[in-house]
Write an enzyme that holds these catalytic residues in place. Structure first.
Site, PDB file in Angstrom:
ATOM      1  N   ARG A 215       0.875  -1.177   0.000  1.00 36.15           N
ATOM      2  CA  ARG A 215       0.000   0.000   0.000  1.00 36.15           C
ATOM      3  C   ARG A 215       0.904   1.217   0.000  1.00 36.15           C
ATOM      4  NH1 ARG A 215      -5.209  -1.680   1.238  1.00 36.15           N
ATOM      5  NH2 ARG A 215      -5.312  -3.583   2.474  1.00 36.15           N
TER       6      ARG A 215
ATOM      7  N   ARG B 262      -6.334  -4.742  -1.215  1.00 35.22           N
ATOM      8  CA  ARG B 262      -7.749  -4.386  -1.269  1.00 35.22           C
ATOM      9  C   ARG B 262      -8.009  -2.909  -0.972  1.00 35.22           C
ATOM     10  NH1 ARG B 262     -10.335  -8.393   2.080  1.00 35.22           N
ATOM     11  NH2 ARG B 262     -10.578  -9.790   0.340  1.00 35.22           N
TER      12      ARG B 262
ATOM     13  N   HIS C  17       2.499 -10.043   0.407  1.00 29.94           N
ATOM     14  CA  HIS C  17       2.203  -9.189   1.548  1.00 29.94           C
ATOM     15  C   HIS C  17       3.459  -8.868   2.352  1.00 29.94           C
ATOM     16  CE1 HIS C  17       0.206  -8.374   5.572  1.00 29.94           C
ATOM     17  NE2 HIS C  17      -0.432  -7.562   4.749  1.00 29.94           N
TER      18      HIS C  17
ATOM     19  N   TYR D 118       0.573   3.672  12.482  1.00 31.92           N
ATOM     20  CA  TYR D 118       0.626   2.239  12.778  1.00 31.92           C
ATOM     21  C   TYR D 118       1.904   1.925  13.538  1.00 31.92           C
ATOM     22  CZ  TYR D 118      -2.893   1.496   9.043  1.00 31.92           C
ATOM     23  OH  TYR D 118      -4.003   1.520   8.253  1.00 31.92           O
TER      24      TYR D 118
ATOM     25  N   ARG E  15      -4.649  -7.550  18.201  1.00 27.94           N
ATOM     26  CA  ARG E  15      -5.490  -6.363  18.077  1.00 27.94           C
ATOM     27  C   ARG E  15      -6.902  -6.736  17.634  1.00 27.94           C
ATOM     28  NH1 ARG E  15      -3.869  -3.693  13.341  1.00 27.94           N
ATOM     29  NH2 ARG E  15      -5.781  -4.326  12.333  1.00 27.94           N
TER      30      ARG E  15
ATOM     31  N   HIS F 261       0.185  -2.840  14.937  1.00 27.35           N
ATOM     32  CA  HIS F 261       0.343  -3.497  13.640  1.00 27.35           C
ATOM     33  C   HIS F 261       1.555  -4.428  13.557  1.00 27.35           C
ATOM     34  CE1 HIS F 261       0.772  -3.512   9.121  1.00 27.35           C
ATOM     35  NE2 HIS F 261      -0.526  -3.687   9.259  1.00 27.35           N
TER      36      HIS F 261
END
Lengths: 715, 515
Positions: free
Chosen positions: A377, A407, A437, A470, A566, A596
């Site tokens: 991202r 996404r 990822h 994050y 989390r 995160h």
């Protein structure tokens, strides 16, 4: 209290049910009087934003399944979509009700006392109504496009998540409907007063439009004007085996998104039966998909008010990222990494700048031969992309894996990918059927002593914006073995090679699951009652039932398992024997920063192993994505990770304990434990370290949070 | 040529095998033996299944290979690789369109792939074993066999006290067996069908009279390593961490007996091992059984090193030191061959020494290098082996014996040079009707002429009982004066001697005067 809890029959907690409780914890932050008011408002928005995504992906997925057919999850564990939807629906309505009650009864009135009025039309004075009408005529009317529905004008395509108005009107005794989108390029909350004070009187844009319809529908009697909002199924998959060009297919898939089926219809609580039924028919939704809202729709827009300037006393105290002590001098990043060895930066307590600096130096450095990076991202105008573009233009071999399937960031990513390709970088768009990822950067540099490779691995994305929100850990290293693994990882991702025998890295979907299960089982194998094993997992989600079974087995066999999670958590300790149950402790931290980072700790009978990386314990992460976990062997970094983990486990201010099946303790009334608030403790830790390094004198005078770590005995 | 020793060099090694194309990029030096692997790539491509089935590499595989090699080229560019060695093994070697494939790759990527013979693999195996096996194993003190179990072939080499005594390529690779039996045998009966096929190949070898016994059995190859990994995992020993693994005969037999096809395919899916590699485990185990039987070894040693690693070690050694650590083995094997054909060792030693003397003394005249010296030595050792067959035209018999002998450490072209050198070391010089010779490239023909001219003089001197230590040589204008100190004068007596001197003059335009 815990010991009295009866043994549960459910061995696992459903992923979606668990997620809803996570969002309930988000909502709890909005209710926490210890949080500044605008922070509470922000959590109202986050709750809505999360829920939107949940509907677009998870609920939409359930609607696509056969409602009566049991769906297999793991072993004998199944669910029926119809039953699950019913359960989710009930809980969602409870939570949304609670959200609006909190907003309407607590937050909005409290904001008023501080000069921030969110008014409705009737509450406005004549003067302000006049001002509002002028504003409407000047700025809103020109961009409105009402669409009357009649046999020659069919019901239009309603965009996903946009606020719409439904107008029911009458002419010549005949009722007719029209729809009109509330323009998204107009601020949702319009300030009407001309005071120079911060805050002011705000009117929602749909409210303004609804009260100024005369000019738009001349000759019609307006019977009703009511807002509504739809949520579409936005999850899509592409048959990647059979396509030639992923980028093109993604573009086609994105273009088809507006036409996807509606999974949720939000309407005002006051909508008439006639209008409600008509909308349901037009949108092809059932009654269970309609949610009536008592208040403003689309509370994501509350971000606008939460960010109002001039209210620092209502906002969270600033915690600007600190410069990392590892990079705080004029030396080049390459020299730093070479001299210092491996080191970490902990975001957002510490700055993301070292990564950008490393990339910028690499782009300009004539000795750098190649740069490889994964991007998942990215932000608009990303400095990471700018540096990579510069490197490509300077003749470096730049290889970028752009995961365009990330996404809801697909379009941003595709744009970035195309820019990089134009600059001459070798851009790869991912692997068929595997989402990439992992977060990895590799720089190949020719030095006097030969080729040296520099590695940055991270738990979070290369996104300087989220790096301020994050909590993530970045790991810089020039370790050759690790670099070789990372080089191999890029070879696999870019299709240059089949997966190798990995040296240090745990890589999903190849070796990670097998290795994790081995590490858990090993702990169970060597643990005894007198010498218990110990596992700490800090993840965002834990929902892989195979891993959970192994954790259960370990817990039943004298392994103490501490989980900092989390979000989703599929573990139900209450399904175990009392001994197994007591060995599992689950803490969920929700605070101003989004937790995160992923850290894995295995005590291994005194020879502990630490890992960090991109992977959560979810089936998709372990089986359908390229993920990495990297070992940490440096004693200094291990000590830092120990501190982070112990601090978080000791957090009683924002750390919720699991106290029953999918039940977490509330932290609303835990202000007294403020000194254990892990995010604040960690910030102070890094601030103190920074001061010790840069300004020892100032450090002596600095006020630091007094925090004493509790030992395991205290707990 | 050895490279500068001040900086490391970045080298590439590519191995194109039956299952995949593999590449290593390594930073080597500056000190010899220092190798740091930078990249290790492996891309599956079903060459073996193409070739062992149809005899040729398919068009699709050629296209895929061109893409793979282009990626390899890019990768080498990325690291600034200065030199690359690319080899192709049995699958390509046997493909009817091997030349076309290699040319397509060269044209598309600029990478020249060299066809690797079984004997080349034997050479690499030796270097890999000696680099990996610890001293304590006693490879230098025992009778040993190194067997490289490949997909298309099995290279078997025997050693005695560290010297190679025999090597041969058996055409029984794991994939070849599976491909040949597919459709003939069901999965369940595969083991029973394979065993006699493999046993027959070894039986031929035993009947040829070669001594295959050895105290030590060293096995190499991807399938062997895979088998070992399975053994480690299944016996709860975890992952292999050492460079060399040992397994007793008893342990091996229990592992072999426990193998079944289903377990193998499950291994493949569970351990993310490539399916074809998992399937190769069964024929590999049967091959190893046979190797145990013929050697009567009690233990199996498995160096955890692949062909590409061996290739890289060898390449780096050559670049950094300019030395060939295998030369002694090549000469050792050649001497074994000479002994097999009952050659007079003393005479051969004398010829070899004289040839070396002349080669070194005449270096300026011939301009040849170390490699050609090795070929001359081999020719000197083998030039009389044809006598074993027939006294008449024995140089021709020697030539074809050489052509039919696997000589590890030299290439096929080099073997041909040796063969022609021996062919022309006596009697007639090359003639226009000698088509095989005339078909050679001009440069190669030149080397053969030079080497055979030197060998003729070396033989002539040796026949006169002159040894290299007693030789003196000097040049005087267009004459080369050779004197055997302390020896009787050796006037040129017969027409044969005269022909040899004339041949030398024909090649070098220098007259040899024997004083």
């Amino acid at each position: 209290m815990r010991k009295n809890t009866p043994r549960s029959e459910e061995r696992f907690i459903s992923r979606d049910v668990s997620w809803l409780e996570f969002n309930a914890r988000v909502l709890e932050e909005a209710k926490d009087p210890g949080n500044p008011l605008l922070e509470q408002l922000k959590f109202i928005s986050i709750f809505s934003s999360n829920l939107d995504e949940f509907f677009m992906v998870r609920v939409a997925g359930l609607y696509r399944q056969d409602p009566h057919q049991p769906q297999e999850i793991y072993g004998e564990y199944t669910y029926r979509p119809e039953e699950l939807l019913k359960k989710l629906n009930k809980r969602i309505r409870e939570l949304v009700g609670s959200q609006y009650r909190t907003l309407n009864a607590k937050i909005l009135p409290a904001l008023r006392t501080h000069g921030i009025y969110v008014a409705n039309w009737e509450e406005l004075s004549k003067d302000l109504q006049h001002t509002a009408k002028n504003l409407f005529a000047r700025e809103i009317l020109p961009v409105l496009t009402p669409i009357g529905i009649d046999p020659s004008h069919p019901f239009p395509l309603i965009p996903n998540l946009e606020l719409e108005l439904l107008i029911r009107m009458k002419r010549n005794g005949k009722e007719q409907f029209a729809v009109m989108q509330v323009p998204s390029n107009v601020p949702r909350f319009l300030r009407l007063d001309d005071s120079e004070q911060p805050g002011g009187i705000f009117l929602a844009s749909e409210e303004l439009i609804a009260h100024n319809l005369e000019g738009l529908f001349r000759g019609y009697e307006i019977l009703e004007c009511t807002p509504f909002r739809i949520t579409r199924d936005m999850d899509f998959s592409i048959d990647e085996e059979s396509i030639a060009d992923l980028l093109t297919e993604m573009q086609i898939a994105l273009q088809s998104r507006p036409k996807r089926s509606v999974v949720r219809l939000e309407v005002a609580g006051s909508i008439s039966d006639v209008s409600g039924k008509w909308l349901m028919k037009m949108l092809d939704v059932s009654r269970s998909q309609v949610i009536r809202i008592n208040g403003l729709l689309n509370l994501k827009a509350m971000f606008q008010l939460a960010a109002l300037p001039g209210f620092t006393h209502l906002a969270a105290q600033p915690m600007p990222p600190l410069a990392s002590v590892a990079c705080e001098d004029a030396k080049s990043m390459f020299t730093r990494i070479r001299e210092k060895g491996s080191f970490i930066t902990h975001l957002p307590y510490e700055s993301f700048d070292p990564v950008v600096r490393l990339l910028e130096e690499a782009a300009e450095d004539p000795d750098v031969l190649a740069i490889k990076q994964t991007l998942y991202r990215v932000s608009k105008n990303s400095p990471v992309i700018a540096a990579l573009e510069k490197a490509a233009r300077n003749g470096k071999q730049v290889t970028v894996l752009f995961e365009i399937k990330a996404r809801f960031d697909e379009e941003n990513n595709m744009r970035g990918a195309m820019e990089l390709a134009e600059a001459g970088a070798h851009v790869v768009y991912g692997i068929a059927n595997l989402k990439v990822h992992c977060k990895a950067l590799l720089i190949v540099r020719k030095e006097a002593a030969g080729i040296r490779r520099y590695v940055h691995l991270s738990t979070g994305n290369y996104n300087e914006r989220t790096a301020r929100q994050y909590t993530d850990i970045g790991y810089f290293s020039a370790d050759n073995q690790l670099a070789q693994d990372v080089a191999s990882l890029f070879n696999v991702i870019t299709g240059f090679s089949d997966p190798p025998q990995w040296g240090q890295l745990l890589v999903a979907p190849y070796t990670m699951l097998e290795r994790l299960l081995f590490l858990i089982d090993r702990e169970a194998r060597i643990a005894t009652r007198n010498n218990p094993g110990h596992i700490i997992l800090k993840v965002n989600s834990l929902i892989d039932y195979e891993v959970i079974e192994h954790l259960y087995h370990a817990a039943e066999n004298n392994v103490k398992i501490e989980i900092i999670v989390r979000g989703i958590c599929g573990i139900n300790p209450y399904a175990l024997s009392p001994r197994g149950r007591d060995n599992i402790r689950i803490v969920s931290i929700l605070d101003r920063f989004l937790e995160h980072s992923r850290i894995y700790y295995f005590a291994n009978n005194g020879a502990p192993e630490y890992f960090m990386g991109s992977a959560d314990i979810m089936p998709r992460n372990l089986r359908r994505r390229i993920e990495t976990l990297f070992p940490v062997v440096n004693p200094e970094i291990r000590a830092e990770l120990d501190f982070i983990l112990r601090t978080q486990l000791a957090d009683r201010r924002k750390g919720r304990r699991m106290t029953g099946e999918n039940l977490f303790s509330s932290t609303i009334m835990q202000k007294k434990y403020e000194s254990t608030r892990s995010q604040y403790v960690l910030y102070d830790y890094y601030r103190m370290r920074y001061l010790r390094f840069n300004d020892p004198e100032r450090m002596k005078k600095s006020r630091l949070t007094v925090f004493k770590l509790k030992t395991e005995k205290d707990q | 040529m050895p490279q500068s020793k001040r900086h490391p060099v970045v080298l590439g090694a590519i191995d194109l095998g039956a299952h995949s194309a593999r590449m290593l990029i390594a930073q080597c030096g500056p000190a010899p033996g220092v190798i740091e692997i930078l990249e290790d790539l492996n891309v599956s491509v079903p060459l073996g299944s193409n070739v062992f089935h149809t005899g040729a590499v398919s068009a699709g595989s050629i296209r895929i290979l061109c893409d793979i090699f282009e990626n390899f080229r890019l990768k080498m560019q990325e690291y600034g690789v200065t030199e690359c060695r690319a080899v192709a093994t049995s699958a390509v070697r046997e493909a009817s369109n091997a030349e076309i494939l290699l040319e397509r790759i060269r044209h598309a990527t600029g990478i020249r792939v060299q066809l690797y013979e079984g004997s080349d693999e034997a050479r690499l195996n030796y270097l890999s074993v000696t680099n990996t096996l610890p001293e304590t194993c006693g490879f230098d003190r025992k009778k040993a066999m190194i067997a490289d179990i490949g997909t298309g072939a099995c290279q078997v080499s025997t050693y005695n006290n560290g010297s190679m005594t025999f090597t041969e390529t058996l055409k029984i690779g794991t994939l070849r067996i599976l491909e040949n039996l597919s459709g003939v045998s069901s999965v369940a009966s595969l083991r029973d069908t394979m065993t006699p096929v493999i046993a027959s190949a070894f039986s031929d070898l035993e009947q040829s009279g070669v001594d295959l016994h050895g105290e030590m059995l060293v096995a190499m190859g991807a399938s062997v390593r895979m088998l070992l990994r399975m053994y480690f995992r299944n016996s709860g020993k975890g992952e292999i961490t050492s460079d060399v693994c040992r397994i007793t005969r008893k342990e091996f037999e229990s592992l072999r007996d426990s193998l079944d096809e289903l377990a193998i395919s499950e291994t493949a899916s569970h351990n993310t091992v490539r399916q074809e590699l998992a399937e190769a485990v069964m024929p590999c185990a049967i091959l190893l059984s046979e190797l145990f039987r013929v050697t009567e070894a009690r233990e199996l040693l498995i160096p955890m090193i692949s062909l590409k690693q061996g290739l890289m070690f060898d390449f780096a050694n050559e670049i950094l030191t300019g030395k060939d650590d295998f030369e002694d083995q090549t000469l050792g094997l050649v001497r074994s061959v000479a002994a097999k054909y009952r050659c007079d060792t003393e005479f051969l030693n004398r010829v070899e020494a004289n040839a070396v003397f002349l080669f070194r003394k005449l270096a300026k005249l011939h301009g040849l290098g170390k490699r050609e010296l090795l070929l001359l030595r081999i020719a000197a050792i083998l030039h009389k082996c044809g006598l074993y067959l027939n006294n008449q035209a024995y140089h021709k018999h020697s030539a074809y014996i050489i052509n039919a002998t696997e000589i590890p450490g030299i290439s096929l072209v080099e073997r041909e040079i040796v063969s022609f050198t021996v062919r022309y070391h006596r009697k007639s010089e090359p003639k226009a009707q000698h088509h095989n010779f005339q078909a050679l490239p001009g440069e190669t023909r030149g080397i053969i002429l030079k080497l055979s001219a030197i060998l003729r003089i070396a033989c002539l001197l040796s026949l006169r009982g002159i040894t290299a230590e007693r030789l003196k040589l000097r040049t005087d204008g267009d004459r080369i004066l050779i004197r055997g100190e302390g020896a009787r004068s050796f006037p040129v007596s017969g027409p044969t001697e005269s022909a040899d001197l004339d041949y030398f003059f024909y090649v070098f335009a220098m007259q040899v005067i024997l004083q």
